[in-house]
Each structure stands twice: as structure tokens, then as C-alpha cells.
Design an enzyme around this catalytic site. Structure first.
Site, PDB file in Angstrom:
ATOM      1  N   ARG A  31      -5.271 -14.766  -0.042  1.00 25.18           N
ATOM      2  CA  ARG A  31      -3.759 -14.257  -0.275  1.00 25.18           C
ATOM      3  C   ARG A  31      -3.668 -12.971   0.270  1.00 25.18           C
ATOM      4  O   ARG A  31      -2.522 -12.299   0.460  1.00 25.18           O
ATOM      5  CB  ARG A  31      -3.489 -14.322  -1.648  1.00 25.18           C
ATOM      6  CG  ARG A  31      -4.395 -13.418  -2.570  1.00 25.18           C
ATOM      7  CD  ARG A  31      -4.062 -13.879  -4.136  1.00 25.18           C
ATOM      8  NE  ARG A  31      -3.277 -13.075  -4.658  1.00 25.18           N
ATOM      9  CZ  ARG A  31      -2.876 -12.912  -5.967  1.00 25.18           C
ATOM     10  NH1 ARG A  31      -3.512 -13.666  -6.882  1.00 25.18           N
ATOM     11  NH2 ARG A  31      -1.953 -12.272  -6.629  1.00 25.18           N
ATOM     12  N   ARG A  76       0.663  -7.862 -16.843  1.00 30.70           N
ATOM     13  CA  ARG A  76      -0.589  -7.560 -16.094  1.00 30.70           C
ATOM     14  C   ARG A  76      -1.328  -6.265 -16.806  1.00 30.70           C
ATOM     15  O   ARG A  76      -0.873  -5.139 -16.479  1.00 30.70           O
ATOM     16  CB  ARG A  76      -0.333  -7.444 -14.835  1.00 30.70           C
ATOM     17  CG  ARG A  76      -0.160  -8.750 -13.699  1.00 30.70           C
ATOM     18  CD  ARG A  76      -0.054  -8.524 -12.332  1.00 30.70           C
ATOM     19  NE  ARG A  76       0.042  -9.695 -11.512  1.00 30.70           N
ATOM     20  CZ  ARG A  76       1.139 -10.050 -11.148  1.00 30.70           C
ATOM     21  NH1 ARG A  76       2.405  -9.290 -11.313  1.00 30.70           N
ATOM     22  NH2 ARG A  76       1.217 -11.189 -10.318  1.00 30.70           N
ATOM     23  N   ASN A 121       0.337 -17.633  -6.951  1.00 28.06           N
ATOM     24  CA  ASN A 121      -0.213 -16.785  -6.080  1.00 28.06           C
ATOM     25  C   ASN A 121      -1.730 -17.148  -5.870  1.00 28.06           C
ATOM     26  O   ASN A 121      -2.048 -17.405  -4.574  1.00 28.06           O
ATOM     27  CB  ASN A 121      -0.248 -15.337  -6.404  1.00 28.06           C
ATOM     28  CG  ASN A 121       1.153 -14.749  -6.647  1.00 28.06           C
ATOM     29  OD1 ASN A 121       2.157 -15.357  -6.207  1.00 28.06           O
ATOM     30  ND2 ASN A 121       1.088 -13.736  -7.593  1.00 28.06           N
ATOM     31  N   ASP A 122      -2.481 -17.390  -6.781  1.00 36.08           N
ATOM     32  CA  ASP A 122      -3.825 -17.924  -6.679  1.00 36.08           C
ATOM     33  C   ASP A 122      -3.736 -19.345  -6.426  1.00 36.08           C
ATOM     34  O   ASP A 122      -4.440 -20.157  -5.729  1.00 36.08           O
ATOM     35  CB  ASP A 122      -4.607 -17.580  -7.836  1.00 36.08           C
ATOM     36  CG  ASP A 122      -5.069 -16.114  -7.811  1.00 36.08           C
ATOM     37  OD1 ASP A 122      -5.399 -15.835  -6.635  1.00 36.08           O
ATOM     38  OD2 ASP A 122      -4.967 -15.399  -8.910  1.00 36.08           O
ATOM     39  N   ARG A 136      -1.525 -10.809 -20.890  1.00 35.53           N
ATOM     40  CA  ARG A 136      -2.804 -11.543 -19.957  1.00 35.53           C
ATOM     41  C   ARG A 136      -4.031 -10.835 -20.166  1.00 35.53           C
ATOM     42  O   ARG A 136      -3.902  -9.305 -19.962  1.00 35.53           O
ATOM     43  CB  ARG A 136      -2.234 -11.852 -18.552  1.00 35.53           C
ATOM     44  CG  ARG A 136      -3.366 -12.450 -17.732  1.00 35.53           C
ATOM     45  CD  ARG A 136      -3.212 -12.800 -16.313  1.00 35.53           C
ATOM     46  NE  ARG A 136      -3.082 -11.563 -15.542  1.00 35.53           N
ATOM     47  CZ  ARG A 136      -2.771 -11.621 -14.362  1.00 35.53           C
ATOM     48  NH1 ARG A 136      -2.233 -12.864 -13.561  1.00 35.53           N
ATOM     49  NH2 ARG A 136      -2.779 -10.761 -13.560  1.00 35.53           N
ATOM     50  N   HIS A 179      -2.395  -7.683  -4.607  1.00 33.94           N
ATOM     51  CA  HIS A 179      -1.988  -6.990  -5.973  1.00 33.94           C
ATOM     52  C   HIS A 179      -1.164  -5.762  -5.669  1.00 33.94           C
ATOM     53  O   HIS A 179      -0.277  -5.364  -6.536  1.00 33.94           O
ATOM     54  CB  HIS A 179      -3.228  -6.753  -6.788  1.00 33.94           C
ATOM     55  CG  HIS A 179      -3.180  -8.163  -7.430  1.00 33.94           C
ATOM     56  ND1 HIS A 179      -4.404  -9.169  -7.107  1.00 33.94           N
ATOM     57  CD2 HIS A 179      -2.753  -8.897  -8.722  1.00 33.94           C
ATOM     58  CE1 HIS A 179      -4.570 -10.306  -7.793  1.00 33.94           C
ATOM     59  NE2 HIS A 179      -3.499  -9.858  -8.851  1.00 33.94           N
TER      60      HIS A 179
HETATM   61  C1  PEP Z   1      -0.735 -15.533  -9.592  1.00 32.94           C
HETATM   62  O1  PEP Z   1      -1.974 -15.792  -9.146  1.00 32.94           O
HETATM   63  O2  PEP Z   1       0.069 -16.228  -9.338  1.00 32.94           O
HETATM   64  C2  PEP Z   1      -0.608 -14.526 -10.775  1.00 32.94           C
HETATM   65  C3  PEP Z   1       0.520 -14.536 -11.391  1.00 32.94           C
HETATM   66  O3  PEP Z   1      -1.492 -13.866 -11.146  1.00 32.94           O
HETATM   67  P1  PEP Z   1      -1.738 -12.514  -9.998  1.00 32.94           P
HETATM   68  O4  PEP Z   1      -0.994 -12.551  -8.990  1.00 32.94           O
HETATM   69  O5  PEP Z   1      -2.017 -11.408 -11.000  1.00 32.94           O
HETATM   70  O6  PEP Z   1      -3.316 -13.122  -9.674  1.00 32.94           O
HETATM   71 MG    MG Z   2      -3.695 -14.926 -10.354  1.00 35.41          MG
END
Ligand code: PEP
Ligand code: MG
Length: 556
Positions: free
Chosen positions: A426, A257, A415-416, A293, A150
Site C-alpha cells: 500500500r 488509531r 487498506n490492508d 483500536r 499512514h
Molecule cells: C485498514 O487497514 O484499512 C485500516 C483502517 O487500518 P490502517 O489504515 O491503520 O492500517
Molecule cells: Mg490496517
């Protein structure tokens, strides 16, 4: 004299923090000033000042007096069981150090920073952005961490080049030496020579010219050559980012976010602050839509005071919606603030990391309660505010039909989704080479989600970092994603790529990618599409794409 020195140091520290508070308030919005507010409260605390006075009477030495007071505070705080209050000790130690530096005439090595500073840290934690003078920061280099941690994401949104996982940098880099950080390739050069400096000055200039040129064209639609529109919206986390979103022509905020406010506070933010912040964002972006979110804490965004314990596997633990649902008061406060903001412009509510239908139902039931109360109280809000979920967990993608029946939209968080599908943390640079959203297995889950959304007739967007990866764009458009939400600065680049593509071609690419044997093969498919579409000769983005294509084809 000693007392006078100490009191002078206290006053100087106070005005220094006041200045930092003001500067940070204007740069990032009032929510960030809260961090400094706590420190000022400590300095004004009668008990703190009395203790220092008493210690000076007995020790007759400013430094010893201050040290003894700080030691006794530290011991007291260490004995506190409650995590949140124990952590407050950090602020007192921090203040103590500032005062001590004033007494000793030491200038802090961190603040104030020179414009153009390169910050070298162990890890880019998101909290850094609440504390550092970011407008002085030219780049960040971290010893550890992955590119979708992040902290790295927030840096990117602020258009600050960041390189993570630079092993050995803490030992190598010397304070005050010059350094070049190439955020595009992830290379860091310490003590560069004149030739290299000249090369990068030119490259930087070319980039600036290209961005300026593309920004001037920001009104052009993002649609493929054969006329299929793809909405390009922005991911933001700070008020500051809104300017970037405007500048680069984002069609809305696809992902707001909300964690930074909590990170700045080191706890759940108050409802009033959230009311103000969300309203400002919605008003600013309206009539374009904003997707807000709900808090996505935990994982690599750990903070005290939200009931988080040390966990063996925080990414698989009580994070995100799971944590929020356990803290209903805080969740309701956020839902109220988001619902209130919906009266000021088109607003959507997004629930992160949904992994079971019960979570979705529970969250919606809580929202229903807030709505009912607003009705009774005559509060203004959008009764049709859409409620969507993030698809970030493989099981949710596999069962996407079930979720589509009870969601107004999907937002795919790759990303997750990548981390959970490939079992690759990650944020861990040691396995970063295995982390790839273009892996056919991840693409299959995206495909399942898109198809389920189409069957239920709900929109689907994708907001992970891969939305700004030039190799991913043809494949994602080919899979039928109707909206990409990406870091604001990437919007013009993505638009140029989309405008050069033909939907029929990329649909075929996507079909091949789904059955490819590896992420590498997918890179090659995408690279030949960019090449075939003539994008490598593009006057503004051609050079940048050439790097990506060369890498995919194994030329570099
Ligand atoms: C993700 O997981 O792709 C996402 C957009 O949320 P974050 O990166 O804040 O976990
Ligand atoms: Mg995420």
C-alpha cells in the site's frame, strides 16, 4: 565572549523549544509535547552542559567546542547496541544543530514555517505529524509512497491535501517558490501562472462554500432514499480531529488509531498518558460511541524501542497485534487505559490485523485478566464493553464465521485487506496502479465478512480509505455494510451520496460487481449508478463527482 555566545545560544534554543512545545500541546494535545520534553531534558542535562563548558575552556571557540562535544556524543551513541538508546542520539544531534544555527545566526529552513507552506518530503512518515507545525502546512508532497500510507491518512484526517508518489519533486521543487497542490487529482504545479492560480482560488472557494453548506445540514440522517440507515462515523488519530468529527456531523468514532502517541514517543506510551487521552476522547464524543483500536505498529509505522528488528517484509512480519502480543506489559497497560475510559462513555475495543483465532483468544484472555483485577480493585468500567476484530487479512475474511462466533463486531480494514489480497504494497507508488479496493476479489472478501457477521448477528463496519471513495459507496451499501467510518471531512459527501441511493438498485450493482472481471468494470458500474441517481447535478458535490465518474468511464 565565546562562552557567553554559547550560553546565549543554549538559552535561545531552550526558549524556542519551549514555545514549540506549548504550541504543539495546544494544537494536538499534551501527548505531543512529550517529543519536545526529551529535547529540553537534554539541554538541561548537567553532563551535557559541563562537557560544553570544558570544551570551551580548552578550545576557546564556541563553534569548535560544540562540534567536538556533539562528535563525541555521536560516537558514543553509535556504539550502543540497544536500538532505542542508539536512536536517542538523533535527538542530541538535532539539538546540536539547533544550537549551532543560533550561534551562526542561521534560521532553520523548516521551522518556523510560514502559514500556507507546502512541505516537500521523501516520504510522508506518520512521525512527521508529531514534529511539524501542522497548522502552518497547506499541503504535503512526497516523492514516494502510496495514498493509503499512514502518513497520507493522517494528513487527510487533518484536512491537509497530500500528494504521494510525485517522482522527481525533490529535485524540481525550489525552496520558497510558489506551488499549487491539487489533492483531489494528485497534480502538483510548480511556479503556477496567474491564470492557474485564479482557477484554483475559485475551486478552493467553491469547495469551502460546499462544505459550509453541507455542514449546516449535518443533522440530517444518513439513510438511503428508501429509508435504510447507514451509520457514518469518523476515523481519528489526534485530539484535534475530534473538532473535525463534530463539525462534519460524524455519528461517533468508528476508528481511533492510537499509534500517534507511540510515534511521538518513539516507544510504548505510558499508561497515565493513555488514560488521559482515551478518557478525553470518550468524554468528548459521548453519548456517541468510540471504537478504540489497540496499537497497530510495524509495517510502515516502525519505531524504535518496541522490539522490532529490521525485517525483509515488514508488512508480513511482526506487526500490529503480533507485536503487541509479544509486548504484554505494554499491551496490558493499553487494555487498562481503554477499559478505564469505558467508564466515561460508550467504548468499544478493536483488535487490529487478527489473522488467527489464537490471537483473538489470547488478547481476550489478557483483557479478562485486566477485568478481573479491576473487579478486585473496585475500578469503574463498562462490563459489557464490546470487543471486535479488524478484518484486514484474507484468511480471516475467508474464515469469518469462525471469528464471528468469538467477536462482538467486525470492522473491515480495506487498506490492508486490499494490500494483502492483491499482493500490492500500500505504500509503494510503483505498484499503486494495481492497488484498488474495488477489485472484485476484495469485494468478495468483504461480502464473505458481511454475510458471516449477519449469520452471527453481529454488526459490521468498514473503516478503510475506500469508505470515502464516491465510487465505492454505492457498492459497499449494496453489499450491506451498516456503518462506514471515514475521514471526518468526507462524512457530509458520503451522506449526500447515500441519500440519493436506493438499496434495491445498489444491491443489484453489488451483485454485478462481485462477478465482474476487473476493478475497472466495477468502477463503471458504480459510475453509472452515481449518474443514474442524479448526483452529478448535485449543487454541492456534483462537480467533484463528475471528475470521479469521468475518470471511471475513461473520459479523462
Ligand atoms: C485498514 O487497514 O484499512 C485500516 C483502517 O487500518 P490502517 O489504515 O491503520 O492500517
Ligand atoms: Mg490496517
Amino acid at each position: 565572549e565565546e562562552r557567553e555566545d554559547l550560553m546565549k545560544a543554549l538559552a535561545e534554543t531552550r526558549s524556542e523549544i519551549e514555545e514549540a512545545r506549548e504550541a504543539s500541546g495546544t494544537r494536538f494535545g499534551p501527548e505531543f509535547a512529550a517529543v519536545f520534553h526529551t529535547q529540553i531534558q537534554i539541554l538541561e542535562d548537567k553532563g551535557f552542559v559541563d562537557n560544553i563548558e570544558q570544551a570551551i575552556n580548552s578550545k576557546k571557540n564556541a563553534l569548535l567546542a560544540l562540534r567536538s562535544v556533539l562528535d563525541s556524543y555521536r560516537e558514543t551513541f553509535e556504539r550502543i547496541e540497544d536500538d532505542y538508546f542508539r536512536e536517542r542520539g538523533v535527538d542530541i544531534v538535532d539539538i546540536g544543530h539547533r544550537i549551532m544555527e543560533k550561534l551562526l545566526g542561521v534560521r532553520s529552513p523548516v521551522a518556523p514555517m510560514q502559514p500556507g507552506s507546502v512541505v516537500v518530503v521523501d516520504q510522508v512518515l506518520a512521525g512527521l505529524f508529531a514534529r511539524l507545525e501542522m497548522d502552518q502546512v497547506a499541503a504535503i508532497v512526497a516523492e514516494h509512497g502510496g495514498s493509503t500510507s499512514h502518513g497520507a491518512i493522517f494528513a487527510r484526517t487533518l484536512e491537509i491535501p497530500a500528494v504521494t508518489g510525485a517522482s522527481g519533486i525533490l529535485a524540481e521543487a525550489q525552496h520558497g517558490e510558489s506551488c499549487i497542490v491539487d489533492g483531489a487529482t494528485g497534480r502538483v504545479y510548480l511556479q503556477p501562472d496567474e491564470t492557474l492560480i485564479a482557477y484554483y482560488r475559485d475551486a478552493q472557494h467553491e469547495y469551502e462554500v460546499a462544505i459550509e453548506h453541507l455542514d449546516a445540514l449535518r443533522g440530517r440522517p444518513a439513510e438511503t432514499r428508501d429509508g435504510t440507515p447507514v451509520t457514518l462515523s469518523a476515523n481519528v488519530g489526534l485530539l484535534n480531529d475530534l473538532r473535525q468529527a463534530d463539525q462534519h456531523g460524524a455519528e461517533g468514532i468508528g476508528l481511533f488509531r492510537t499509534e500517534l502517541l507511540a510515534l511521538a514517543h518513539r516507544g510504548f506510551p505510558s499508561q497515565e498518558e493513555q488514560d488521559q487521552l482515551y478518557r478525553r476522547v470518550v468524554e468528548h464524543i459521548s453519548p456517541r460511541p468510540v471504537t478504540i483500536r489497540t496499537l497497530d505498529l510495524g509495517g510502515d509505522k516502525g519505531i524504535p524501542n518496541v522490539g522490532m528488528a529490521d525485517e525483509e517484509n515488514p508488512q508480513l512480519g511482526l506487526r500490529s497485534i503480533r507485536l503487541t502480543l509479544e509486548n504484554r506489559r505494554a499491551f496490558r497497560a493499553q487494555l487498562r487505559a481503554i477499559l478505564k475510559a469505558s467508564a466515561f462513555g460508550p467504548t468499544k475495543l478493536l483488535l487490529p490485523m487478527i489473522s488467527s483465532i489464537e490471537e483473538l483468544r489470547e488478547a481476550k484472555a489478557l483483557l479478562e485478566g485486566v477485568r478481573a483485577r479491576f473487579e478486585r480493585e473496585g475500578e469503574d468500567f463498562d462490563r459489557a464493553m464490546p470487543v471486535g476484530i479488524m478484518i484486514e487479512v484474507p484468511s480471516t475474511a475467508i474464515s469469518a464465521d469462525v471469528f464471528a462466533r468469538e467477536s462482538d463486531f467486525f470492522s473491515i480494514g480495506t487498506n490492508d485487506l486490499t494490500q494483502y489480497t492483491l499482493a500490492v504494497d500500500r505504500g509503494n507508488e510503483r505498484v499503486a496502479h494495481l492497488y484498488d479496493g474495488l477489485h472484485p476479489a476484495v469485494l468478495s472478501l468483504i461480502d464473505m465478512s458481511v454475510k458471516a457477521a449477519a449469520r452471527a448477528n453481529i454488526p459490521v463496519s468498514l473503516c478503510g480509505e475506500m469508505a470515502s471513495n464516491p465510487l465505492a459507496i454505492p457498492i459497499l451499501v449494496g453489499l450491506g455494510i451498516g456503518e462506514l467510518s471515514l475521514v471526518p471531512a468526507a462524512v457530509p459527501f458520503a451522506k449526500e451520496i447515500i441519500r440519493a441511493l436506493d438499496v434495491r438498485d445498489v444491491a443489484e450493482d453489488a451483485r454485478l460487481a462481485l462477478t465482474a472481471s476487473s476493478a475497472r468494470d466495477v468502477h463503471e458500474i458504480a459510475a453509472s449508478r452515481l449518474l443514474g441517481a442524479g448526483l452529478l447535478d448535485h449543487p454541492d458535490i456534483g462537480a467533484w463527482l463528475r471528475n470521479a465518474v469521468d475518470e471511471a468511464s475513461g473520459f479523462s
